[in-house]
Design an enzyme around this catalytic site. Sequence first.
Site, mmCIF file in Angstrom:
data_model
loop_
_atom_site.group_PDB
_atom_site.id
_atom_site.type_symbol
_atom_site.label_atom_id
_atom_site.label_comp_id
_atom_site.label_asym_id
_atom_site.label_seq_id
_atom_site.Cartn_x
_atom_site.Cartn_y
_atom_site.Cartn_z
ATOM 1 N N ILE A 1 0.751 -1.393 0.071
ATOM 2 C CA ILE A 1 -0.261 -0.069 -0.133
ATOM 3 C C ILE A 1 0.607 1.148 -0.214
ATOM 4 O O ILE A 1 0.714 2.303 0.218
ATOM 5 C CB ILE A 1 -0.932 0.265 0.678
ATOM 6 C CG1 ILE A 1 -0.022 -0.332 2.644
ATOM 7 C CG2 ILE A 1 -2.353 -0.638 1.181
ATOM 8 C CD1 ILE A 1 -0.975 -0.367 3.602
ATOM 9 N N VAL B 1 5.137 2.836 -0.365
ATOM 10 C CA VAL B 1 7.360 2.925 -0.335
ATOM 11 C C VAL B 1 7.591 3.835 0.473
ATOM 12 O O VAL B 1 6.690 5.084 0.052
ATOM 13 C CB VAL B 1 6.732 2.222 -2.109
ATOM 14 C CG1 VAL B 1 8.766 2.345 -1.281
ATOM 15 C CG2 VAL B 1 6.996 1.842 -2.611
ATOM 16 N N GLY B 2 8.446 4.160 1.370
ATOM 17 C CA GLY B 2 9.364 4.717 1.533
ATOM 18 C C GLY B 2 10.584 4.541 1.320
ATOM 19 O O GLY B 2 11.128 3.093 1.093
ATOM 20 N N PHE C 1 12.101 3.630 3.932
ATOM 21 C CA PHE C 1 12.289 2.710 5.020
ATOM 22 C C PHE C 1 12.788 1.328 4.079
ATOM 23 O O PHE C 1 12.872 0.065 4.010
ATOM 24 C CB PHE C 1 11.515 2.568 5.960
ATOM 25 C CG PHE C 1 11.575 1.153 6.561
ATOM 26 C CD1 PHE C 1 11.424 0.681 6.879
ATOM 27 C CD2 PHE C 1 13.154 2.139 7.556
ATOM 28 C CE1 PHE C 1 11.116 -0.626 7.950
ATOM 29 C CE2 PHE C 1 12.665 0.856 9.541
ATOM 30 C CZ PHE C 1 12.279 0.085 8.665
ATOM 31 N N GLY C 2 11.817 1.298 3.337
ATOM 32 C CA GLY C 2 10.951 -0.230 2.754
ATOM 33 C C GLY C 2 9.493 0.007 2.539
ATOM 34 O O GLY C 2 9.000 1.165 1.844
ATOM 35 N N LYS C 3 8.521 -1.452 1.719
ATOM 36 C CA LYS C 3 6.973 -1.050 1.486
ATOM 37 C C LYS C 3 6.939 -1.776 2.596
ATOM 38 O O LYS C 3 7.215 -1.899 3.596
ATOM 39 C CB LYS C 3 7.469 -2.809 0.395
ATOM 40 C CG LYS C 3 8.724 -1.996 -0.868
ATOM 41 C CD LYS C 3 7.992 -3.444 -1.854
ATOM 42 C CE LYS C 3 8.063 -2.816 -2.914
ATOM 43 N NZ LYS C 3 7.978 -4.287 -4.362
ATOM 44 N N VAL C 4 6.074 -1.214 2.211
ATOM 45 C CA VAL C 4 4.280 -0.775 3.275
ATOM 46 C C VAL C 4 3.257 -2.017 3.006
ATOM 47 O O VAL C 4 2.680 -1.719 1.618
ATOM 48 C CB VAL C 4 3.830 0.270 4.008
ATOM 49 C CG1 VAL C 4 2.940 0.491 4.628
ATOM 50 C CG2 VAL C 4 4.270 0.875 4.087
ATOM 51 N N ASP D 1 8.879 16.283 9.159
ATOM 52 C CA ASP D 1 8.421 15.977 8.182
ATOM 53 C C ASP D 1 7.033 15.414 7.680
ATOM 54 O O ASP D 1 6.658 14.519 7.216
ATOM 55 C CB ASP D 1 9.726 13.809 7.791
ATOM 56 C CG ASP D 1 9.346 14.184 6.216
ATOM 57 O OD1 ASP D 1 9.510 14.929 5.257
ATOM 58 O OD2 ASP D 1 9.517 12.748 5.502
#
Length: 859
Positions: A524, A526-527, A529-532, A642
């Site tokens: 749902i 992507v950051g 940090f990685g995917k969500v 942020d």
Amino acid sequence: MYIKTQKLFYLVFLSLVSNAIHGTSLDSVDSLILGCGTESEAKDADGRKWEPDAKFITGGNSASVRAQFQDPSLLSETPYMTARIFTSKATYKLSVKPDQRYFLRLHFYPAVYGSNNAEEAFFNVMANDLTLMKNFSASLTCKALTQSYIIREYSLVPPTSDSLIVTFEPVVGFAFVNGIELIPMAADMFDTVTMVGFSDQAIDAKSSNMQTMYRLNVGGQFISPNNDSGLTRTWYDDLPYMFGAQSGVTNQANANSKIDYQNVPKYVAPVDVYSTARSMGNSKAINQNYNLTWVFQQIDPNYMYLVRLHFCDFYNTKPNQIVFNIYINNQTAQREADVIAWSGGKGVPTYKDYVVYVVDGKGDEELWLAMNPAKETQPEFYDALLNGIEIFKLDMKKSLAGPNPQPSDMFIKNEQQQKSFQTETTSKAHVIGGAAGGAAAVGIMAALCIAVYNRKKKEPGTDSQTSSWLPLYGNSHTSGTRSTISGKSNASTHLSSAAQGRCRRFSFAEMKHATKNFDESNVIGVGGFGKVYKGIVDGGMKVAIKRSNPSSEQGVNEFQTEIEMLSELRHKHLVSLIGFCEEDREMCLVYDYMARGTLREHLYKSNKPHLTWKRRLEICIGAAKGLHYLHTGAKWTIIHRDVKTTNILLDEQWDAKVSDFGLSKTGPDMSNGHVSTVVKGSFGYLDPEYFKRQQLTEKSDVYSFGVVLFEVLCARPALNPSLPKEQVSLADWALHCQKKGVLEDIIDPYLKGKINPESMKKFADTAEKCLSEHGMDRPTLNDILWNLEFALQLQDNMEGSSHSSRRSESNHDESGSRNQNAASHYSNQSHGSASEVHGDTEEMNTEEIFSQIVNPKGR
Ligand SMILES: *[C@@H]1O[C@H](CO)[C@@H](O)[C@H](O)[C@H]1NC(C)=O
Ligand SMILES: *[C@@H]1O[C@H](CO)[C@@H](O)[C@H](O)[C@H]1NC(C)=O
Ligand SMILES: *[C@@H]1O[C@H](CO)[C@@H](O)[C@H](O)[C@H]1NC(C)=O
Ligand SMILES: *[C@@H]1O[C@H](CO)[C@@H](O)[C@H](O)[C@H]1NC(C)=O
Ligand SMILES: *[C@@H]1O[C@H](CO)[C@@H](O)[C@H](O)[C@H]1NC(C)=O
Ligand SMILES: *[C@@H]1O[C@H](CO)[C@@H](O)[C@H](O)[C@H]1NC(C)=O
């Protein structure tokens, strides 16, 4: 009596100075500005020219090198991206005139220069026979200050010969320097000064060499070198150094009250310093019971310090209207200071010098400056007043050197952790960083390239609305190598036991099960940090799972920050962390599932139905409450860093929740009202003041929130590179339209005719104030909340419906914040209820965790 003689002597001295100064041209004719390691002349962000240094080098092995990485906080390449390195003792020979003092400024940017890593450089610097630095590490010093570069400024006594020899001598590794400035100033800039606590002891400051420690425009704003009176000094705002809750009030001379220098030479301090001041406030009762106090840290013991205080009273006209006492390090420095009596009239500047000796206690020494009304003289007002502060260290036995600062325990721990992990300093990270840095120098157009670059970099298979959790920078490059995830065992090496206790720990098997083995169809977002992923745990509970990407450029630290922060915080308008998983090389964070996704995807670039104005206001109010809680409700002030529409999530009931705490910082603490830090955040939302000065306050969040408000009103991205240049940045464009009174033209067409003009005006005025250039001028979240509530009220009135129960928040909040009632929750006694709001069981253990300055509020 004391004051009288002081003054007489002072006038004599001043006239001497002004004579001296008229004979000496202070413009750049005699100044020397060297960009070390450069081959040709180049200009910096302020338009000052830096010339090549090669012809001034007289000995030793030196080489010209270029930094591999430009930190985003560097405003321009010049002079920081090139350096001169010395592998053996080497000297610069600079020509000087014997009748003036000189400012010598040395610029250091501790980066990696080819095979030379500035972390390995320890060196001595001398100016003739004066030791400026001994075993100096620019890298350690910058790390302790969390800055990417430093400037050291010295004020040298008039030379005895016609040359100044600046020597660089490696102790370990090599020596380096990025820039050297030599700026002439009047020989009589300083004179004899009485020592605090020893009225019979006079210090000959005139023949002292000095290092500038602090230079502040009290009650005013940052003054850039270009706006200083010829001496290209930088003056900072004093607020970060205010101690205690009572920081008085700031005053500004109105436009028609002239600052009349009379006997004070203009170069002593620019008009901007004398036309702003800080005083105690109006209340006699309050003022007689507190001290207006500033605290300065990083003071090396066993040196004398000269404290120069600048005064100018632009309200009062007569002596004995304001009389106050001045204390330095808890000793009386001045009894019965009376600015008008000293200066002779309204709007006339004056200054006073004091010297204190700082003894070696243990640990970090501090310098305290305090003022309180001198009640004994029965002045008309109980008040005190100050316009500027300069603090200089005086040389002792021909040295000004101090030890390298001790990095904090936290910092050491952090370093060790990073070392023990895999250290994969990817060149990719540097490319991004480099590009971002360029943006800092050339502004918005370069920022666009980054946006584009990031978009290209994005993993395939993710759609465009959900992709922008992306903070633009990875970890601070100054904290050395980037770490990726380690974790050989299931025991968390990174988290405090308190946080582990507060959060549920999931196994990786549970995570896989919840997300159908991290199936792409469940992604749902992507950051960095990685995917969500969307997931289901405990046989039915919907959650969002953020899985770290093992090659993530953000990695461990942000993972950690987020857990530590979120596990502490419980608030209806903050996304709740349910737990985490840390196993082998895997890290996941498990949150409440936010059914309606990000605010952004409801505003534009999606086929979702338009939000009504009322709903938008309610969402903004919710987000503002979440931020307000971060700023004032928790035990520590937390700066989100942020704030943007993709970090405001919406649940089934359209309640807004602030998310993504990976970049958050605690601060400011009592004695140091800002967090000085390497700039992070997202372009389009970045506070320009933060960018410029690397000092983070909660007003940086306010700026970003202002951008969010305009985004909500105009339904367009904060940065849209496909638009004509002047429209690319929403902040700039909306402000422009607002000032011209044509904001209606750019609002979401869907809203036209459906929005109460009064409500919109209130909203737009609030957003505009949030975007004020200076943090000081921006409203607090408390003010913003009241204004948004008011805008909502106005809209309600137009729609004619009675929504009196709208915000009664009867639906209890399970998340533990009890004071949700608008009036009580964000009334102006915001600091008092911290522990109550916060919940009961937590033992705050944050100190061990956050990587930077952390101090409890209200000690
Ligand atoms: C130089 O400074 C470093 C770090 O502060 C210290 O470890 C080292 O012992 C110092 N070396 C000398 C020669 O003083
Ligand atoms: C100098 O100050 C003036 C107003 O005081 C301001 O307009 C100008 O932008 C400043 N210049 C610089 C270089 O900061
Ligand atoms: C001055 O007094 C305050 C309060 O008593 C104390 O906290 C502080 O450490 C003192 N400062 C110095 C430099 O002695
Ligand atoms: C103000 O500071 C001085 C010097 O440290 C101290 O003696 C005095 O008690 C303080 N006054 C108040 C009201 O805190
Ligand atoms: C690690 O996991 C094993 C098996 O899952 C478990 O027995 C052990 O207690 C865990 N260790 C810690 C420190 O949680
Ligand atoms: C809140 O602020 C208003 C005006 O700013 C003031 O009149 C009121 O007394 C303050 N309330 C509290 C509880 O401090």
